[in-house]
Design a protein around this motif. Structure first.
Motif, PDB file in Angstrom:
ATOM      1  N   HIS A 151       0.856  -1.180   0.000  1.00  0.00           N
ATOM      2  CA  HIS A 151       0.000   0.000   0.000  1.00  0.00           C
ATOM      3  C   HIS A 151       0.894   1.232   0.000  1.00  0.00           C
ATOM      4  CE1 HIS A 151      -3.309  -2.701   1.221  1.00  0.00           C
ATOM      5  NE2 HIS A 151      -2.390  -3.265   1.979  1.00  0.00           N
ATOM      6  N   THR A 181       1.097   5.636   0.673  1.00  0.00           N
ATOM      7  CA  THR A 181       0.538   6.861   1.239  1.00  0.00           C
ATOM      8  C   THR A 181       1.405   8.018   0.777  1.00  0.00           C
ATOM      9  OG1 THR A 181      -0.213   5.672   3.192  1.00  0.00           O
ATOM     10  CG2 THR A 181      -0.087   8.064   3.357  1.00  0.00           C
ATOM     11  N   THR A 218      -5.599   1.928   5.498  1.00  0.00           N
ATOM     12  CA  THR A 218      -5.653   3.382   5.371  1.00  0.00           C
ATOM     13  C   THR A 218      -4.637   4.002   6.311  1.00  0.00           C
ATOM     14  OG1 THR A 218      -7.031   5.353   5.645  1.00  0.00           O
ATOM     15  CG2 THR A 218      -7.527   3.498   7.068  1.00  0.00           C
ATOM     16  N   LYS A 267      -2.823   8.090   7.086  1.00  0.00           N
ATOM     17  CA  LYS A 267      -2.786   9.505   6.729  1.00  0.00           C
ATOM     18  C   LYS A 267      -1.891  10.230   7.716  1.00  0.00           C
ATOM     19  CE  LYS A 267      -6.920  10.835   9.366  1.00  0.00           C
ATOM     20  NZ  LYS A 267      -8.246  11.473   9.296  1.00  0.00           N
TER      21      LYS A 267
END
Length: 923
Positions: free
Chosen positions: A669, A671, A794, A796
């Motif tokens: 993944h 970011t 996820t 952030k």
């Protein structure tokens, strides 16, 4: 091919460590220790823990890693909460990388690390603690561990109090027996008075022991847990000063040549010709002497040297070689004949060999860096430091021996005094040359231990060194021409170019005719001298030598060898077909990769790097039920970074089985966040996360610039980086760029079963970058809130303190008087401060009119302060003060005044009427 690593024993203080004494130790990082001891780089980091403070695992990890990082050591401390084990792991791979650990002070074993504790068969208490008089008092609690090589470990404890020898022996022995440790404790008589005065713990049955000091073992009981050294230590460096040849640094062009001071020196070969009386010192009766004069030719100097070499039957020759390709032989060489070595010594007393001929004597040695090491006497618990400074050089073998001996023999406390240790020179090879340094305790029963202070490896002694990995081979080229006849006659001019992996190259030429058109015959020595002179001149990392390929005692093949090992190293030969006359073929010749071997579960594993060095995962483990010896070898071939296949190969009873499989990556993944440098420029930082191991709940991450970031674009366009197509870089090109531009950009995370991050096992480092023209950027990755749950991925950025450049647009006031500016980038920054003033007696202020007042002696001096602090009021920004008149009160006052006026008017009227009446009465 592997990484240096220190791994501790199971740690006992996971809930919090409080050192019993100050603990201080040093980690050193060295590159190329095997080939160039400590010459290329050595960084040192000292870590200290203070007695009485309590440290968590996170504290310890942070303190060690901060010290490593601040001192430029590319390594990291890790804690495995499952194994309860500390480790310090280098991030560098390969046989050229070394970590050293040296204890400075304190019970370092409390951390699980035992410097130099490689195991011993017996341990004695030192003479500083005597058990001759009973009972013996132990003032502080004592805790130590005794472990044997079979895996058993016993913990021994003593509370403060008085003990007899029998009580102490029983306490230790009972602990050993209960834990099945194959050792025994006893008290022995060390001075022949029949009174046992020293404690001894000895291994049984061929095993070895390790003793770990947990608390006060050495101070209270006199037992040193570290390996106690040996009676004799020998250097691994050859101080015999024999070399293949020497080249002058002086140019002997043009002629005539001036010799301002008489030159006196000797040349010896390994057959001891030229020094038949005493092989340890130069034979002065066989000196080579070049008197002063200003009219020498090169041939004169060569003949003086060569005639003496021939007369003394020394297997060496003097030649002048052309190193600048101008056709004039301008540099002097004194070389051993094919395959032979010589020793050259200056005997003038003022080193005219160097000042006049430009040749450094081979028996002179100056350490590249200052050397210091301590010698510890465990039996007496005393130590001294020996210094061998660079400024003290140059040394020969004897002066070096004398320097160390004088330091040892110095009076206490600087030295031990005479009679403790002898520094000796030995004939290591049996050739009559004293070439090996030895330090020996004069008492045969005493042992000495060396501890590194700095650069002890330059002397060939080791201390606390742990080297992982084994080296590969350098590239080699063997010519196809048999040179056993020692005569080579080229039929035409021969020339070729030799290049190394660093891009250095030189052209070697052998003309077939001399200036008189006569055929030139080259000897093996002449061929060697010509090639090596060119290689040295142009700094090419290659050397030429000869090899005896058929073991007949004649060196018959020319060999060109690269000076560095590894699969990425190469030597390239190029040119025309004339090189074939010397048996050479054009092409690139590569070295071999470093290989690491180790045993695991009865199998032997071989770890080989690919053509391009690749760092494997930090942990590699195997489980096997095979009995020891049932499998003869296992080979694991690690792929290159872009490979898609892993090969597992095993050989059992000479039959090979091979399995291949695709290399699968975990879930990945990404970011992206924006980072701003000190100039306000925006940089995209991309974090890539890979779930690498579900069983251990491990994730790996790496930080990279975005592919279109100006820093990446500039690096790709730089010709020095060798990118084929900067506009279309490969993934590997981008990896190289980010590795150069970002520091500490990779790390790993572990999670617990409750989904929370395990910070003690994780490695999260601050990322650093220095964009062009900007101050350095440090990005602190705070992942304390990261979790691993069964949900979509996820991440952030929760908090960011960077921003782009902005222009001032407006200002406003705050209640505390702060004047704050609002910028076009959305930032609000304080640009000023409004102050308030009070007075001790505000009523004493002097009126100046127009609502202005001035301080006076009655009011006191003005007291300036910040709004909202203490007695100072607050600012009400954005407001206009209205009239402060009280309308109701003023109306009331006006009515009262009016009524008073009316009353007064009535009094006057009444008074007038009375007066008028009086007047009327008179009438």
């Amino acid at each position: 091919g592997t990484q240096p690593k220190f791994a501790g024993v199971p740690w006992k203080f996971e809930s919090g460590w409080q050192p019993s004494n100050n603990v201080s130790f040093q980690i050193s990082e060295v590159q190329n220790l095997n080939t160039q001891p400590l010459l290329t780089r050595e960084n040192r980091a000292t870590t200290t823990f203070t007695a009485g403070n309590t440290y968590s695992t996170s504290d310890i990890k942070s303190i060690i890693n901060t010290a490593l990082k601040n001192n430029g050591i590319n390594a990291q401390a890790q804690y495995d909460s499952v194994l309860k084990q500390w480790s310090i792991l280098s991030n560098n791979v390969g046989s050229g990388n070394t970590l050293m650990m040296d204890n400075i002070s304190g019970p370092m074993a409390e951390l699980g690390f035992e410097v130099g504790n490689s195991g011993g068969t017996e341990y004695f208490s030192n003479y500083g603690v005597s058990y001759a008089v009973e009972p013996f008092n132990i003032a502080e609690p004592v805790i130590f561990q005794v472990s044997d090589s079979t895996g058993h470990s016993a913990t021994v404890k003593f509370s403060p109090g008085t003990y007899t020898r029998n009580q102490m022996q029983s306490t230790i022995q009972n602990s050993l027996v209960t834990a099945n440790v194959t050792a025994q404790a006893a008290f022995v008589d060390s001075d022949g008075d029949t009174v046992p005065d020293r404690l001894k713990i000895t291994a049984n049955g061929g095993t070895s022991l390790q003793i770990t000091d947990v608390q006060n073992l050495q101070s209270q009981m006199g037992l040193n847990p570290l390996t106690l050294g040996s009676n004799t230590s020998k250097s691994t460096i050859d101080f015999g000063s024999f070399v293949g040849g020497l080249t002058s640094s002086r140019s002997f062009s043009p002629e005539p040549i001036n010799i301002a001071n008489e030159v006196r020196f000797t040349v010896e070969d390994q057959y001891l010709n030229g020094n038949e009386d005493d092989p340890a010192t130069p034979g002065l009766e066989n000196e080579i002497v070049i008197p002063t004069g200003n009219s020498y030719t090169r041939n004169d100097i060569r003949d003086i040297i060569q005639n003496r070499l021939t007369a003394m039957n020394i297997t060496a020759q003097a030649v002048f070689v052309d190193t600048d390709a101008d056709g004039i032989p301008n540099q002097l060489q004194i070389n051993g004949l094919t395959g032979e070595q010589i020793r050259v010594s200056d005997t003038s007393g003022v080193n005219t060999l160097t000042s006049e001929l430009g040749i450094t004597p081979s028996n002179q040695w100056t350490p590249a860096r200052d050397i210091a090491f301590s010698i510890y006497r465990p039996d007496w618990n005393t130590s001294i430091t020996v210094n061998v400074p660079t400024a003290g050089g140059p040394f020969n073998a004897e002066s070096l021996r004398a320097t160390i001996q004088n330091a040892i023999d110095a009076p206490e406390p600087g030295g031990f005094g005479p009679g403790v240790a002898a520094v000796e020179l030995l004939d290591k090879n049996g050739d009559g040359v004293q070439d090996q340094l030895q330090i020996r305790a004069i008492n045969p029963a005493e042992r000495l231990r060396f501890d590194n202070v700095q650069n002890i490896s330059l002397l060939g002694f080791t201390s606390g060194v742990s080297v992982s990995g084994s080296g590969g081979s350098a590239p080699q080229i063997f010519n196809g021409l048999d040179l056993s006849s020692d005569a080579w006659n080229p039929t035409s001019n021969v020339s070729f170019i030799i290049s190394d992996a660093e891009g250095h190259s030189t052209e070697v030429a052998f003309p077939d005719l001399d200036s008189s058109n006569n055929q030139i015959t080259y000897t093996r020595s002449a061929i060697l001298s010509t090639i090596n002179a060119q290689l040295v001149k142009d700094n090419v990392g290659v050397s030429a030598a000869y090899s005896d390929t058929n073991n007949d005692g004649i060196f018959d093949r020319l060999v060109l060898t690269g000076k560095q090992t590894g699969a990425g190293q190469r030597v390239t030969i190029s040119g025309d077909s004339s090189m074939g006359q010397l048996g050479l073929q054009q092409g690139s010749y590569y070295g071999t990769a470093p290989i690491g071997t180790f045993d695991q579960g009865g199998l032997k594993f071989t770890l080989t790097e690919g053509t391009d060095a690749w760092k494997p995962n930090e942990f590699l483990s195997f489980n096997t039920t095979a009995e020891r010896g049932s499998s003869s070898s296992v080979k694991i071939e690690l792929p290159k970074p872009d490979a898609e296949e892993l090969v597992f190969q095993t050989t059992v009873d000479n039959e090979t089985f091979k399995t291949t499989g695709a290399v699968n990556k975990g879930a990945i993944h990404t970011t992206s966040i924006s980072v701003f440098d000190s100039l306000g420029a925006n940089h995209e930082m991309v974090t890539e996360w890979e779930h690498t191991d579900k069983a251990t709940q491990e994730w790996r991450y790496k930080i990279s610039y975005g592919p279109n970031d100006p820093e990446i674009k500039a690096w790709l366009r730089d010709p020095a980086n060798g990118i084929t197509d900067p506009a279309l870089p490969s993934d590997r090109d981008l990896e190289r760029a980010n590795d150069k531009l970002l520091t500490s950009r990779k790390g790993f995370l572990y999670f617990q079963n409750n989904g929370k991050i395990d910070l003690a096992r994780s490695s999260i480092r601050d990322v650093e970058a220095t964009p062009a023209g900007s101050n350095p950027i440090k990005i602190k990755l705070d992942m304390a809130l990261a979790t691993q749950f069964d949900s979509p991925f996820t991440t952030k950025a929760r908090e960011q303190d960077g921003y782009e450049m902005g222009l001032l647009e407006t200002i406003y006031f705050e209640q505390d008087g702060t004047i704050r500016g609002v910028y076009s980038n959305g930032q609000k920054q304080p640009i000023g401060q409004l102050a308030l003033t009070t007075f001790n007696n505000p009523a004493g202020l002097e009126k100046k009119g127009k609502n202005l007042y001035e301080f006076s002696p009655n009011s006191g001096q003005p007291l300036i302060g910040k709004p909202g602090v203490g007695a100072y009021g607050l600012i009400v920004p954005g407001s206009l003060e209205m009239s402060n008149v009280d309308i109701a009160e003023e109306f009331t006052n006006m009515i009262i005044t009016q009524r008073a006026f009316q009353a007064n008017s009535r009094v006057i009227t009444t008074s007038d009427e009375i007066l008028q009446e009086v007047v009327n009465l008179k009438r």
